[in-house]
Design an enzyme around this catalytic site. Structure first.
Site, PDB file in Angstrom:
ATOM      1  CG  ASP A   1      -1.686   1.257   1.432  1.00  0.00           C
ATOM      2  OD1 ASP A   1      -1.906   1.977   0.435  1.00  0.00           O
ATOM      3  OD2 ASP A   1      -2.066   1.543   2.583  1.00  0.00           O
ATOM      4  CB  ILE A   2       2.766   2.850  -2.671  1.00  0.00           C
ATOM      5  CG1 ILE A   2       3.314   1.426  -2.865  1.00  0.00           C
ATOM      6  CG2 ILE A   2       3.873   3.889  -2.722  1.00  0.00           C
ATOM      7  CD1 ILE A   2       4.281   0.973  -1.807  1.00  0.00           C
ATOM      8  N   GLY A   3       1.439   5.021  -0.170  1.00  0.00           N
ATOM      9  CA  GLY A   3       0.813   6.325  -0.006  1.00  0.00           C
ATOM     10  C   GLY A   3       1.771   7.453  -0.325  1.00  0.00           C
TER      11      GLY A   3
ATOM     12  CB  THR B   1       3.239  10.556   3.973  1.00  0.00           C
ATOM     13  OG1 THR B   1       2.608  11.778   3.570  1.00  0.00           O
ATOM     14  CG2 THR B   1       4.266  10.863   5.060  1.00  0.00           C
ATOM     15  CG  ASN B   2       4.558   7.053   6.342  1.00  0.00           C
ATOM     16  OD1 ASN B   2       5.769   7.259   6.320  1.00  0.00           O
ATOM     17  ND2 ASN B   2       3.747   7.689   7.174  1.00  0.00           N
TER      18      ASN B   2
ATOM     19  CE  LYS C   1      -0.424   0.992   7.506  1.00  0.00           C
ATOM     20  NZ  LYS C   1      -1.795   0.686   8.015  1.00  0.00           N
TER      21      LYS C   1
ATOM     22  N   GLY D   1      -8.392   7.204  -7.356  1.00  0.00           N
ATOM     23  CA  GLY D   1      -7.176   6.748  -6.692  1.00  0.00           C
ATOM     24  C   GLY D   1      -7.282   5.283  -6.296  1.00  0.00           C
TER      25      GLY D   1
ATOM     26  CG  ASP E   1      -5.642   6.008  -1.980  1.00  0.00           C
ATOM     27  OD1 ASP E   1      -6.059   6.270  -3.134  1.00  0.00           O
ATOM     28  OD2 ASP E   1      -5.348   6.903  -1.150  1.00  0.00           O
TER      29      ASP E   1
ATOM     30  CB  THR F   1       1.146  30.272  20.155  1.00  0.00           C
ATOM     31  OG1 THR F   1       1.216  31.670  20.427  1.00  0.00           O
ATOM     32  CG2 THR F   1       1.225  30.043  18.655  1.00  0.00           C
TER      33      THR F   1
END
Length: 258
Positions: free
Chosen positions: A6-8, A10-11, A13, A108, A110, A185
């Site tokens: 599972d290629i996102g 950012t990360n 799996k 997509g 995903d 803040t």
């Protein structure tokens, strides 16, 4: 065994299935320039630590939203596993659903995988919320077809933009603040991010359900899903490994279990 990727944005799996059972998974930062050899060294070491060997992998399935990584992932599969990977989105891959949007080819991978996995476990109509680089809302009808949805900037992406595009605001963590009215803040930023996303989730789910015109189940996946589960009643279940099981189901619909 089946290796599911599972290629996102950012990360990524990498998960190993023994039949229907998820026996191991590893996470890697997505990097478009990483070579097949680098993937192989990293993965072989982690598999060995878990008691597995690369020779046990009989099939590979990939869902990627980052086209730049596919060449080297295909090469990884062909060189080190001696298999041709099944890639979600390729014309010959059967999903078993209709993609009911204006340009089905733009959906997509995903999102489609999440829709398939969610419907298999919960039926439809259904909304699947995926907390990733983008926060996506997938709409699935009572027949399991993908009907579109909504995409919002991911929470961590918003925080990073806050930090990069301002001179004095710090980088913060995603966590429930002590109150809505921030007394510092950082507290004010945490309130805006956290409660703002709770409002986004509830508002979009309510509007999707109203437009769809039927009661809908709502489930969530992704790393930050559990952060918000306790603060909103619209999420009925959390499925941390939903996308991986969706990849397993697509493999089943195309090839025998590895």
């Amino acid at each position: 065994m089946l290796l599911a990727l599972d290629i996102g944005n950012t990360n990524s799996k990498f998960a190993l299935f023994d039949g229907e059972t998820l026996v191991a998974q590893w996470r890697l930062r997505t990097e478009g320039k990483r070579t097949a050899d680098e993937y192989a060294v990293w993965l072989s070491q982690l598999m060995t630590l878990k008691g597995f060997e690369m020779s046990q992998v009989r099939g590979v399935i990939i869902a990627s939203v980052v086209p730049a990584v596919l060449f080297n992932l295909r090469r990884l599969c062909e060189t080190y596993f001696n298999v041709e990977p099944l890639v979600v989105g390729d014309p010959d891959v059967k999903l078993g659903i209709k993609v009911l949007i204006d340009r089905p080819q733009d959906a997509g991978a995903d999102r489609l995988v999440d829709a398939i996995a969610g419907y298999k476990k919960y039926g439809g109509p259904l909304i699947v919320i995926d907390f990733g680089s983008g926060t996506t809302f997938e709409v699935v009808d009572r027949d399991g077809n993908f009907c579109g949805g909504a995409i919002a900037p991911g929470i961590e992406l918003s925080i990073e933009a806050f930090y990069l595009m301002t001179a004095r605001l710090p980088r913060i963590r995603v966590e429930r603040p002590g109150g809505v009215i921030g007394k510092s803040t950082v507290g004010a930023m945490q309130s805006g991010i956290f409660w703002g996303y709770v409002g986004l989730i509830e508002n979009l789910v309510t509007r999707i359900q109203a437009e769809f015109g039927e009661p809908m189940k709502v489930i969530a996946t992704g790393g930050l899903a559990q952060v918000f589960e306790a603060e909103t009643k619209v999420i009925q279940a959390i499925e941390p490994d939903l996308t991986l099981y969706g990849l397993l189901e697509i493999w089943r619909r195309n090839r025998p279990i590895a």
